[in-house]
Write an enzyme that holds these catalytic residues in place. Structure first.
Site, PDB file in Angstrom:
ATOM      1  CB  CYS A   1      -0.932   0.076   1.194  1.00  0.00           C
ATOM      2  SG  CYS A   1      -2.005  -1.332   1.374  1.00  0.00           S
TER       3      CYS A   1
ATOM      4  NE  ARG B   1       4.540   1.913  -0.205  1.00  0.00           N
ATOM      5  CZ  ARG B   1       5.577   1.616   0.557  1.00  0.00           C
ATOM      6  NH1 ARG B   1       6.799   1.800   0.105  1.00  0.00           N
ATOM      7  NH2 ARG B   1       5.402   1.145   1.764  1.00  0.00           N
TER       8      ARG B   1
ATOM      9  CD1 TRP C   1      -0.047  -6.302  -3.109  1.00  0.00           C
ATOM     10  CD2 TRP C   1      -0.091  -6.872  -0.947  1.00  0.00           C
ATOM     11  NE1 TRP C   1       0.334  -7.618  -3.010  1.00  0.00           N
ATOM     12  CE2 TRP C   1       0.314  -7.994  -1.693  1.00  0.00           C
ATOM     13  CE3 TRP C   1      -0.194  -7.002   0.438  1.00  0.00           C
ATOM     14  CZ2 TRP C   1       0.619  -9.216  -1.104  1.00  0.00           C
ATOM     15  CZ3 TRP C   1       0.109  -8.219   1.018  1.00  0.00           C
ATOM     16  CH2 TRP C   1       0.517  -9.313   0.242  1.00  0.00           C
TER      17      TRP C   1
ATOM     18  CG  ASN D   1       1.883   1.075   4.113  1.00  0.00           C
ATOM     19  OD1 ASN D   1       3.011   1.510   4.047  1.00  0.00           O
ATOM     20  ND2 ASN D   1       1.628  -0.196   3.977  1.00  0.00           N
ATOM     21  N   GLY D   2      -0.219  -0.769   6.307  1.00  0.00           N
ATOM     22  CA  GLY D   2       0.227  -1.606   7.420  1.00  0.00           C
ATOM     23  C   GLY D   2      -0.879  -2.566   7.799  1.00  0.00           C
TER      24      GLY D   2
ATOM     25  CD  GLU E   1      17.007 -12.642  -8.055  1.00  0.00           C
ATOM     26  OE1 GLU E   1      16.565 -13.189  -7.035  1.00  0.00           O
ATOM     27  OE2 GLU E   1      16.535 -11.586  -8.522  1.00  0.00           O
TER      28      GLU E   1
ATOM     29  CE  LYS F   1      13.452 -11.008 -10.044  1.00  0.00           C
ATOM     30  NZ  LYS F   1      14.224 -10.492  -8.961  1.00  0.00           N
TER      31      LYS F   1
ATOM     32  CD  GLU G   1       9.702 -11.273  -8.789  1.00  0.00           C
ATOM     33  OE1 GLU G   1      10.940 -11.159  -8.816  1.00  0.00           O
ATOM     34  OE2 GLU G   1       8.995 -10.729  -7.932  1.00  0.00           O
TER      35      GLU G   1
ATOM     36  CG  HIS H   1      19.862 -36.849  -4.535  1.00  0.00           C
ATOM     37  ND1 HIS H   1      20.317 -38.086  -4.133  1.00  0.00           N
ATOM     38  CD2 HIS H   1      20.951 -36.151  -4.907  1.00  0.00           C
ATOM     39  CE1 HIS H   1      21.631 -38.119  -4.243  1.00  0.00           C
ATOM     40  NE2 HIS H   1      22.035 -36.957  -4.720  1.00  0.00           N
TER      41      HIS H   1
ATOM     42  CE  LYS I   1      11.277  -2.522  -5.848  1.00  0.00           C
ATOM     43  NZ  LYS I   1      11.940  -3.628  -6.564  1.00  0.00           N
TER      44      LYS I   1
HETATM   45  C1  F6R Z   1      11.708 -10.127  -6.065  1.00  0.00           C
HETATM   46  C2  F6R Z   1      11.671  -9.095  -5.049  1.00  0.00           C
HETATM   47  C3  F6R Z   1      11.383  -9.503  -3.659  1.00  0.00           C
HETATM   48  C4  F6R Z   1      12.200  -8.647  -2.678  1.00  0.00           C
HETATM   49  C5  F6R Z   1      11.781  -8.978  -1.241  1.00  0.00           C
HETATM   50  C6  F6R Z   1      12.613  -8.223  -0.227  1.00  0.00           C
HETATM   51  O1  F6R Z   1      12.006  -9.599  -7.316  1.00  0.00           O
HETATM   52  O2  F6R Z   1      11.843  -7.945  -5.330  1.00  0.00           O
HETATM   53  O3  F6R Z   1      11.632 -10.862  -3.471  1.00  0.00           O
HETATM   54  O4  F6R Z   1      13.546  -8.912  -2.864  1.00  0.00           O
HETATM   55  O5  F6R Z   1      10.440  -8.645  -1.065  1.00  0.00           O
HETATM   56  O6  F6R Z   1      12.486  -6.855  -0.388  1.00  0.00           O
HETATM   57  P1  F6R Z   1      13.524  -5.842   0.234  1.00  0.00           P
HETATM   58  O7  F6R Z   1      14.839  -6.073  -0.446  1.00  0.00           O
HETATM   59  O8  F6R Z   1      12.957  -4.505  -0.025  1.00  0.00           O
HETATM   60  O9  F6R Z   1      13.621  -6.185   1.697  1.00  0.00           O
END
Ligand code: F6R
Length: 608
Positions: free
Chosen positions: A2, A27, A74, A100-101, A481, A485, A488, A504, A603
């Site tokens: 949010c 957000r 969100w 937000n929260g 990683e 990517k 997501e 395994h 985010k």
């Molecule tokens: C994936 C992504 C998330 C963040 C995770 C931690 O692309 O962006 O997995 O890495 O939510 O976020 P931060 O780094 O802001 O603590």
């Protein structure tokens, strides 16, 4: 999770609020809304879906007034719907709130308010807030907000307006970010700096439990005992353009292309030829390092993956045992923490709830905590003992790319700094690694030039439902990683496996045509990796390999190869992740997905 905004000044509020929300959509983007106050009346317009829906609604029924609050959501409590959208109000609509929260004890508060005759329309936790403020209101909005939040458990950044005090916004934060923008006879609140940058570069970074009262004539900040707080203004030096797409189709593509610069900026002044590594203001002596019997690196998601690389390189270069863990697991597993433990938390946003909780718990137990973050003034940066900033610039796309590579750079800087102090490797080896690190921005540019091949690969394979990423050692860390990517942003199911682990169990999933992306940059493991590749090829898999230029023999074992510039094996993740990011990007584009705002994500995960 949010985004909230607020404006008070002389101009019309709603276009300013909407513009601010457009910078915060990263957000959350399930719904959006604004509340504007005029002539002692609050008008609320809110609706489900992207901000565009709200803009359309506002153009049909514009709302006038020069004081207001806004929200992009969100969903946590209650599905995305018009009624669950913010702002939320009390019954007679004299008080409106954006939040937000999460209010963890909202059910108790709700029950109690119902017993006092209050009624609720939505399924949200937030709706208790305007009602609780209403309950406590006795002619002083700030007082009522203070009393309401003292009943609330959980996290919040709040913006509140009230028809009985039509000249002000009251705001407060706890465990959710909030800044105050200071303009000329206009003032703002926002969850993040980009939301105010078109209007001002002067901001206050609020601490937890600080309350703000904003009017046309100024800003007053109070602590929880209603004592006035005087704060320094933080001057934002980066440009508003940094938070714009700059000609790219999406923020994610722009941010992938910004990686060479981000790597260079993060190394600048910390790594220079012939000089010791400079770790900003952090001072750790040989004695300090010998006192630590263990390092924990703790983070979430992509930042955790950077930590996995960090473990490998710190152990290799500095010979200190490192454990790496996911913050949401670590905080509940009763880890052994004391003053002999060094904790490093990694967080792009610096606001991730679980990571912040680990930081706080570690400090309580006497550990020294270093934060690696991209956001100046974020909660982790303020609460850690030491901070290393990653100079990636604002990362707007939900999927992290440039922040990840800069987190890797930070890991190398720390590992080399420790190695230098502990003298675990020779000066010559350190200089060689530094020299190679300094060449990586250029090599990252060259890696980006491979994008056409990756685009072609994506066009041929985007229709697959599953994909696998294979690697050993650091290549496995990068595969994790790459896999995250892909899932997501393209919603293709994918898994990363360590090359040796596949047989395994997971090899049962390989069938004719299964796509496997294999990273091969650890030369001592190359033959073993090629054997693992044989195992899946025999079962019908189609392989794309990512490897160093010069490894032409790999072509014999796989269907296609992406060559990346040769670097030291230990530094390869900074380059090898780039093709994996581009594969995800192009796969998602082929499928028509919204790469910058993938479904169900936000985010900055400021809730547990
Ligand atoms: C994936 C992504 C998330 C963040 C995770 C931690 O692309 O962006 O997995 O890495 O939510 O976020 P931060 O780094 O802001 O603590």
């Amino acid at each position: 999770m949010c985004g909230i905004v607020g404006f008070v000044g002389k101009k019309e509020a709603s276009p300013i609020l909407v513009e601010g929300l457009s910078k915060l959509e990263y957000r959350g983007y399930d719904s959006a809304g604004v509340a504007v106050l005029k002539d002692e009346l609050i008008e609320v317009i809110k609706c489900k879906g992207r901000l565009k829906n709200l803009e359309d609604k506002l153009s049909e029924e514009p709302i006038k007034g020069s004081i207001g609050i806004g929200h992009t959501r969100w969903a946590t409590h209650g599905e995305p719907s018009d009624v669950n959208s913010h702002p939320h109000s009390n019954k007679n609509e004299s008080i409106s709130v954006v939040h937000n929260g999460i209010i963890e004890n909202y059910l108790n508060i709700k029950e109690w308010l119902i017993s006092k005759g209050y009624e609720f329309l939505s399924e949200t936790d937030t709706e208790v807030i305007p009602n609780l403020i209403d309950y406590y209101y006795n002619g002083d909005l700030l007082d009522a907000v203070m009393r309401a939040v003292s009943d609330m458990e959980g996290s919040y950044a709040l913006g509140v307006i009230c028809t009985k005090e039509p000249d002000k916004i009251v705001a407060v934060r706890k465990d959710s970010p909030l800044i105050v923008g200071v303009g000329k006879e206009e003032y703002f609140i926002a969850s993040d700096i980009p939301a105010v940058l078109n209007h001002t570069r002067e901001v206050y970074l609020l601490e937890d439990k600080e309350f703000v009262v904003l009017t046309k004539t100024g800003v007053e900040i109070f602590d929880e005992h209603k004592e006035k707080v005087s704060k320094d203004i933080y001057h934002v030096t980066w440009n508003a353009d940094a938070a714009e797409k700059g000609g790219y189709e999406d923020f994610m593509l722009k941010e992938i292309h910004e990686q060479p610069k981000a790597i260079r900026d993060t190394m600048a002044s910390r790594i220079t030829k012939g000089n010791p590594i400079s770790l900003d203001k952090i001072k750790l002596t040989k004695e300090d390092l010998e006192n630590f019997n263990r390092i924990y690196i703790v983070a979430c998601g992509t930042a955790y993956h950077a930590g996995v690389v960090g473990k490998n390189i710190i152990e290799n270069l500095a010979r200190i045992p490192v454990e790496v863990d996911i913050a949401s697991e670590f905080r509940y597993r009763n880890p052994i923490l004391d003053n002999k433990t060094l904790v490093m938390v990694i967080s792009q946003s610096g606001e991730t709830a679980d990571t912040l909780a680990v930081l706080r718990e570690s400090k309580k137990k006497g550990c020294r905590v270093i934060a690696i973050t991209n956001v100046v003034g974020s909660s982790v940066s303020r609460e850690a003992d030491d901070v290393i900033y990653t100079w990636a610039g604002p990362e707007i796309a939900v999927a992290s790319t440039k922040a990840y590579v800069t987190q890797l750079v930070a890991m190398y800087i720390i590992a080399l700094y420790f190695a230098e102090i502990k003298e675990t490797i020779s000066k010559k080896e350190i200089e060689d690694i530094k020299e190679e690190l300094l060449s990586l921005p250029e090599k990252a540019e060259k890696t980006l030039e491979k994008k056409e091949m990756l685009q072609k690969f994506a066009a041929q394979n985007y229709m697959h439902r599953d994909m696998f990423f294979l690697g050993r050692g650091l290549d496995y860390a990068v595969s994790m990683e790459g896999s995250l990517k892909l899932k997501e942003i393209s919603y293709i199911h994918s898994e990363a496996y360590a090359g040796g682990e596949l047989k395994h169990g997971p090899i049962a999933l390989i069938e004719k045509g299964t796509v496997v992306v294999s990273t091969i940059t650890q030369m001592d493991l190359k033959d073993k990796m090629l054997s693992n590749i044989k195992e899946v090829v025999t079962r019908g898999a189609k392989i794309l390999a990512v490897t160093f230029e010069g490894n032409n023999d790999v072509e014999k074992s796989v269907d296609s190869v992406i060559y990346i510039p040769k670097t030291l094996d230990i530094l390869s993740p900074i380059l090898s992740v780039i093709p994996l990011q581009l594969i995800s990007y192009y796969m998602a584009k082929q499928k028509g997905c919204d790469v910058d705002k993938p479904r169900n994500l936000a985010k900055s995960v400021t809730v547990e």
